[in-house]
Scaffold this motif. Structure first.
Motif, PDB file in Angstrom:
ATOM      1  N   SER A  99       0.632  -1.208   0.105  1.00  0.00           N
ATOM      2  CA  SER A  99       0.154   0.103  -0.074  1.00  0.00           C
ATOM      3  C   SER A  99       0.814   1.255   0.056  1.00  0.00           C
ATOM      4  N   ARG A 100       2.098   1.174   0.852  1.00  0.00           N
ATOM      5  CA  ARG A 100       3.012   2.273   0.644  1.00  0.00           C
ATOM      6  C   ARG A 100       3.593   2.584  -0.597  1.00  0.00           C
ATOM      7  N   LEU A 101       3.746   1.519  -1.276  1.00  0.00           N
ATOM      8  CA  LEU A 101       4.349   1.646  -2.611  1.00  0.00           C
ATOM      9  C   LEU A 101       3.477   2.213  -3.632  1.00  0.00           C
ATOM     10  N   LEU A 102       2.381   1.811  -3.519  1.00  0.00           N
ATOM     11  CA  LEU A 102       1.257   2.596  -4.382  1.00  0.00           C
ATOM     12  C   LEU A 102       0.937   4.061  -3.965  1.00  0.00           C
ATOM     13  N   ALA A 103       1.025   4.340  -2.636  1.00  0.00           N
ATOM     14  CA  ALA A 103       1.015   5.808  -2.467  1.00  0.00           C
ATOM     15  C   ALA A 103       2.380   6.517  -2.822  1.00  0.00           C
ATOM     16  N   ALA A 104       3.458   5.829  -2.961  1.00  0.00           N
ATOM     17  CA  ALA A 104       4.677   6.456  -3.318  1.00  0.00           C
ATOM     18  C   ALA A 104       4.739   6.686  -5.001  1.00  0.00           C
ATOM     19  N   GLY A 105       3.711   6.066  -5.471  1.00  0.00           N
ATOM     20  CA  GLY A 105       3.601   6.401  -7.178  1.00  0.00           C
ATOM     21  C   GLY A 105       4.549   5.436  -7.822  1.00  0.00           C
ATOM     22  N   TYR A 106       4.612   4.022  -7.240  1.00  0.00           N
ATOM     23  CA  TYR A 106       5.467   3.024  -7.669  1.00  0.00           C
ATOM     24  C   TYR A 106       5.167   2.838  -9.291  1.00  0.00           C
ATOM     25  N   ARG A 107       4.030   2.702  -9.658  1.00  0.00           N
ATOM     26  CA  ARG A 107       3.626   2.603 -10.988  1.00  0.00           C
ATOM     27  C   ARG A 107       3.913   3.730 -11.970  1.00  0.00           C
ATOM     28  N   ASP A 108       4.508   4.629 -11.730  1.00  0.00           N
ATOM     29  CA  ASP A 108       4.955   5.799 -12.401  1.00  0.00           C
ATOM     30  C   ASP A 108       6.376   5.761 -12.545  1.00  0.00           C
ATOM     31  N   TRP A 109       7.225   4.851 -11.708  1.00  0.00           N
ATOM     32  CA  TRP A 109       8.594   5.138 -11.614  1.00  0.00           C
ATOM     33  C   TRP A 109       9.188   4.597 -13.114  1.00  0.00           C
ATOM     34  N   THR A 110      10.353   4.839 -13.006  1.00  0.00           N
ATOM     35  CA  THR A 110      10.782   4.416 -14.391  1.00  0.00           C
ATOM     36  C   THR A 110      11.100   2.969 -14.676  1.00  0.00           C
ATOM     37  N   PRO A 111      10.960   2.673 -16.007  1.00  0.00           N
ATOM     38  CA  PRO A 111      10.708   1.282 -16.185  1.00  0.00           C
ATOM     39  C   PRO A 111      11.697   0.407 -15.632  1.00  0.00           C
ATOM     40  N   PRO A 112      13.110   0.708 -15.530  1.00  0.00           N
ATOM     41  CA  PRO A 112      14.075  -0.241 -14.907  1.00  0.00           C
ATOM     42  C   PRO A 112      13.849  -0.286 -13.428  1.00  0.00           C
ATOM     43  N   GLU A 113      13.344   0.599 -12.785  1.00  0.00           N
ATOM     44  CA  GLU A 113      12.846   0.460 -11.473  1.00  0.00           C
ATOM     45  C   GLU A 113      11.794  -0.346 -11.267  1.00  0.00           C
ATOM     46  N   ARG A 114      10.638  -0.316 -11.937  1.00  0.00           N
ATOM     47  CA  ARG A 114       9.374  -1.064 -11.869  1.00  0.00           C
ATOM     48  C   ARG A 114       9.981  -2.546 -12.131  1.00  0.00           C
ATOM     49  N   GLN A 115      10.555  -2.812 -13.291  1.00  0.00           N
ATOM     50  CA  GLN A 115      10.980  -4.270 -13.873  1.00  0.00           C
ATOM     51  C   GLN A 115      11.923  -4.932 -12.706  1.00  0.00           C
ATOM     52  N   ALA A 116      12.793  -3.957 -12.286  1.00  0.00           N
ATOM     53  CA  ALA A 116      13.607  -4.766 -10.963  1.00  0.00           C
ATOM     54  C   ALA A 116      12.758  -5.189  -9.814  1.00  0.00           C
ATOM     55  N   LEU A 117      11.990  -4.449  -9.401  1.00  0.00           N
ATOM     56  CA  LEU A 117      11.079  -4.720  -8.340  1.00  0.00           C
ATOM     57  C   LEU A 117      10.220  -5.973  -8.769  1.00  0.00           C
ATOM     58  N   GLU A 118       9.632  -5.775  -9.871  1.00  0.00           N
ATOM     59  CA  GLU A 118       8.642  -7.146 -10.191  1.00  0.00           C
ATOM     60  C   GLU A 118       9.515  -8.429 -10.260  1.00  0.00           C
ATOM     61  N   GLN A 119      10.741  -8.254 -10.743  1.00  0.00           N
ATOM     62  CA  GLN A 119      11.567  -9.264 -10.684  1.00  0.00           C
ATOM     63  C   GLN A 119      11.859  -9.976  -9.484  1.00  0.00           C
ATOM     64  N   VAL A 120      11.792  -8.881  -8.498  1.00  0.00           N
ATOM     65  CA  VAL A 120      12.134  -9.353  -6.915  1.00  0.00           C
ATOM     66  C   VAL A 120      10.745 -10.319  -6.691  1.00  0.00           C
ATOM     67  N   TRP A 121       9.468  -9.713  -7.083  1.00  0.00           N
ATOM     68  CA  TRP A 121       8.367 -10.353  -6.599  1.00  0.00           C
ATOM     69  C   TRP A 121       8.159 -11.669  -7.303  1.00  0.00           C
ATOM     70  N   ASP A 122       8.608 -11.837  -8.259  1.00  0.00           N
ATOM     71  CA  ASP A 122       8.373 -13.208  -8.927  1.00  0.00           C
ATOM     72  C   ASP A 122       9.522 -14.220  -8.299  1.00  0.00           C
ATOM     73  N   ALA A 123      10.636 -13.644  -7.886  1.00  0.00           N
ATOM     74  CA  ALA A 123      11.516 -14.343  -7.282  1.00  0.00           C
ATOM     75  C   ALA A 123      11.142 -15.011  -6.145  1.00  0.00           C
TER      76      ALA A 123
END
Length: 227
Positions: A99-123
């Motif tokens: 919820s805090r990540l959404l509040a921080a605007g995570y989905r509008d971060w740069t593609p490399p940042e978002r993709q790196a975070l989503e790779q962590v979620w997958d792993a």
């Protein structure tokens, strides 16, 4: 160490690298001086890798209005927060961090940042499903990654395709919790209930292979689905 655990460590290192320019640059940090000392605010303004774990943990769950620029502080601290979270050092805080990540605007971060975070979620998800239930409950991890990404479907597909004793024990534990406590039909995920999960979960549970769910649990799922 399992293959999935190694993949998680690799993904965390990649997350550090993606955020390195942002995390290393000093910023101005203002915040609630009743809760944080001037020294702590100064520490948070410096390189993120130098911030003590306990202060990072505090930032992870603190309400946004305690900071002058919550979004900037949370973004640069994200790799540290995620390491604590995936390492089991922020117990029962996954939904809040999402919820805090959404509040921080995570989905509008740069593609490399978002993709790196989503790779962590997958792993992290795959690692969790291959480890016996323990510190990381599958329901907590699922809540974090589903709320953060806004979707249950890809994570449920991974769970359905992971045919191991550990994954099945996680499923059994999850069903016990969903059926006994949370009200599966109306289940919402996230600290603020951002993601309606119940209908999709019920449909998914009914789609699993025969024998994947115990008879008593399946009876309850069917009762919920057709009532």
């Amino acid at each position: 160490m399992t293959t999935s655990s190694r993949q998680l460590l690799i993904a965390l290192d990649a997350l550090d690298a993606a955020f390195a320019p942002l995390s290393a640059a000093p910023i101005a940090v203002g915040g609630c001086t009743h809760c944080y000392t001037d020294a702590e605010l100064e520490t948070l303004a410096g390189a993120a890798h130098r911030v003590p774990d306990d202060l990072v943990g505090s930032v992870a769950i603190e309400v946004p209005d305690h900071w002058d620029d919550f979004a900037a502080l949370y973004r640069r601290t994200t790799p540290r927060i995620v390491r604590l979270l995936t390492g089991g050092r922020l117990h029962n805080s996954g939904g809040l961090v999402a919820s805090r990540l959404l509040a921080a605007g995570y989905r509008d971060w740069t593609p490399p940042e978002r993709q790196a975070l989503e790779q962590v979620w997958d792993a992290w998800w795959r690692s969790t499903l291959h480890e016996p239930p323990g510190t990381d409950r599958a329901t907590d991890v699922l809540e974090t990654i589903a709320v953060c990404t806004g979707s249950l479907s890809p994570w449920l597909a991974v769970w359905a395709g992971t045919r191991s004793g550990a994954a099945d024990r996680h499923l059994d534990d999850a069903l016990d919790g969903w059926l006994a406590v949370q009200g599966l039909a109306d289940l919402r995920l996230g600290f603020y209930g951002e993601l309606l999960a119940g209908p999709e979960l019920v449909t998914w549970l009914l789609s699993l292979e025969e024998g994947r769910i115990g008879a008593a649990q399946l009876f309850e799922v069917e009762r919920i689905a057709y009532s």
